[in-house]
Design a protein around this motif. Structure first.
Motif, mmCIF file in Angstrom:
data_model
loop_
_atom_site.group_PDB
_atom_site.id
_atom_site.type_symbol
_atom_site.label_atom_id
_atom_site.label_comp_id
_atom_site.label_asym_id
_atom_site.label_seq_id
_atom_site.Cartn_x
_atom_site.Cartn_y
_atom_site.Cartn_z
ATOM 1 N N PRO A 110 0.799 -1.226 0.000
ATOM 2 C CA PRO A 110 0.000 0.000 0.000
ATOM 3 C C PRO A 110 0.837 1.285 0.000
ATOM 4 O O PRO A 110 0.311 2.357 -0.231
ATOM 5 C CB PRO A 110 -0.808 -0.101 1.295
ATOM 6 N N LEU A 111 2.138 1.176 0.224
ATOM 7 C CA LEU A 111 3.004 2.347 0.254
ATOM 8 C C LEU A 111 3.483 2.663 -1.156
ATOM 9 O O LEU A 111 4.212 1.894 -1.771
ATOM 10 C CB LEU A 111 4.199 2.088 1.168
ATOM 11 N N ASP A 112 3.058 3.817 -1.671
ATOM 12 C CA ASP A 112 3.423 4.232 -3.016
ATOM 13 C C ASP A 112 4.604 5.197 -2.938
ATOM 14 O O ASP A 112 4.473 6.317 -2.450
ATOM 15 C CB ASP A 112 2.228 4.891 -3.699
#
Length: 94
Positions: free
Chosen positions: A68-70
């Motif tokens: 989920p970490l972009d």
């Protein structure tokens, strides 16, 4: 040459502030400060996504999957800052 340098700096500054607005708006949406169901918020968010997705997509292909970490906006920020503050002045003002 100065005119080309100023035009490139203007484009990089505009890109920087558009990316900054995109990141801040994503935080506001994630923390429920802004409501995505409002038409103005939805149209601004969709416009920013359509504008920045061609920039982020090649970066996302290169980076490993972090769930989920972009990290694509961070890398794009670093590229714009490097171009704006280090590379362009070095090219034009040797």
């Amino acid at each position: 040459m100065i005119m080309i340098y100023q035009l490139l700096m203007l484009l990089l500054n505009v890109a920087f502030f558009i990316m900054l607005a995109h990141v801040i708006m994503s935080w506001l949406l994630n923390f429920n400060v802004l409501n995505y169901r409002q038409s103005v918020v939805m149209s601004i968010w969709d416009g920013l996504n359509k504008l920045l997705e061609p920039v982020y997509r090649p970066i996302r292909r290169i980076l490993p999957d972090t769930g989920p970490l972009d990290l694509a906006p961070l890398i794009a920020f670093l590229i714009v800052i490097a171009l704006r503050d280090i590379i362009l002045p070095g090219i034009f003002f040797r």
